[in-house]
Design a protein around this motif. Structure first.
Motif, PDB file in Angstrom:
ATOM      1  N   LYS A   1       7.494  -2.274   4.437  1.00 18.79           N
ATOM      2  CA  LYS A   1       7.049  -2.782   3.140  1.00 18.79           C
ATOM      3  C   LYS A   1       5.793  -2.052   2.681  1.00 18.79           C
ATOM      4  CE  LYS A   1       8.227  -6.038   1.118  1.00 18.79           C
ATOM      5  NZ  LYS A   1       9.091  -6.211  -0.066  1.00 18.79           N
TER       6      LYS A   1
ATOM      7  N   TRP B   1       8.767  -4.627  10.000  1.00 16.47           N
ATOM      8  CA  TRP B   1       9.108  -4.980   8.612  1.00 16.47           C
ATOM      9  C   TRP B   1       7.905  -4.791   7.704  1.00 16.47           C
ATOM     10  CZ3 TRP B   1       7.246  -8.942   5.398  1.00 16.47           C
ATOM     11  CH2 TRP B   1       7.958  -9.123   4.206  1.00 16.47           C
TER      12      TRP B   1
ATOM     13  N   ASN C   1       6.209   0.112  -0.754  1.00  8.20           N
ATOM     14  CA  ASN C   1       5.599  -0.484  -1.960  1.00  8.20           C
ATOM     15  C   ASN C   1       4.260   0.174  -2.293  1.00  8.20           C
ATOM     16  OD1 ASN C   1       3.635  -1.593  -0.264  1.00  8.20           O
ATOM     17  ND2 ASN C   1       4.431  -3.683  -0.376  1.00  8.20           N
TER      18      ASN C   1
END
Length: 241
Positions: free
Chosen positions: A136, A132, A140
């Protein structure tokens, strides 16, 4: 025009690879140190557990057989290396988990099934957490910022996820036994588990590469070619990797 300028920064940040030679070196180093020495070797020690040993040996042997093609020709099999290395990360984390469980059940004489079940949950949680975080960090722009030295937060996020796994294992040890020596060993093994767990993110990179082949060829037109084909291409003006 530089082909890299036609690829967006997020994608480009994920298409930065080590060379095939470095891939081969990674396999040799991590297999010997993390999988064999820190994983299989402790499972051979006294008191010996056939069940734990076989549970670790089968996937380890299969991985060693699979690794042969990347040792022999890391250039031609450059793409599938990322799938292989991601699966290696899962297996190595799993084997270290078995080592921790062996210490709990055969050195601390734990009889309850609770530590094993909780350990499985912690293992799954660690693998899910690092993957995860990887997603991210990619979407991002954290990887891009790290590569351009504009961000220093990612290492703290990774450390926090690993710390949770370590603390969970320590609490498990303290609940069922107060041995300081065993607690230190389990802390070390838990810390060591974080690195191969992170390697499991290579599975996503493999999928990402397959889904972005056009951009990949713009950046690395020699990707997954044999060493001889790369040499021929480099003589025509391509960059040899």
């Amino acid at each position: 025009m530089n082909n890299k300028t036609t690829v967006d920064a997020i994608t480009l940040s994920y298409l930065r690879f080590q060379t095939p030679r470095e891939n081969r070196r990674n396999i040799i180093t991590f297999f010997i140190l993390f999988l064999d020495f820190l994983g299989i070797f402790p499972l051979l020690g006294d008191p010996f557990s056939y069940d734990f040993f076989i549970a670790a040996l089968i996937p380890t042997v299969l991985l060693h057989i699979w690794a042969i093609i990347y040792i022999v020709d890391p250039y031609r099999f450059e793409l599938s290396y990322y799938l292989f290395f991601g699966i290696y990360g899962i297996v190595n984390t799993y084997v270290l988990f078995l080592v921790i469980q062996k210490f709990l059940y055969f050195h601390l004489n734990v009889e309850s099934k609770v530590p094993f079940l909780l350990g499985v949950l912690f293992l799954i949680g660690l693998l899910l957490a690092v993957n995860w975080i990887n997603l991210k960090a990619l979407y991002n722009g954290t990887y891009h910022k790290l590569q351009t030295k504009k961000s220093g937060n990612f290492s703290w996020i990774m450390a926090a996820s690993g710390l949770g796994y370590v603390l969970a294992q320590v609490m498990l040890t303290l609940i069922f036994n107060n041995s300081i020596k065993m607690m230190i060993i389990i802390i070390v093994l838990s810390l060591l588990s974080i690195l191969p767990a992170y390697f499991s993110t290579s599975i996503h990179r493999y999928i990402f590469i397959r889904n972005n082949k056009d951009d990949l060829m713009k950046v690395y037109p020699q990707f997954a070619l044999s060493k001889g084909e790369r040499y021929k291409k480099s003589k025509k003006g391509g960059k040899k990797r």
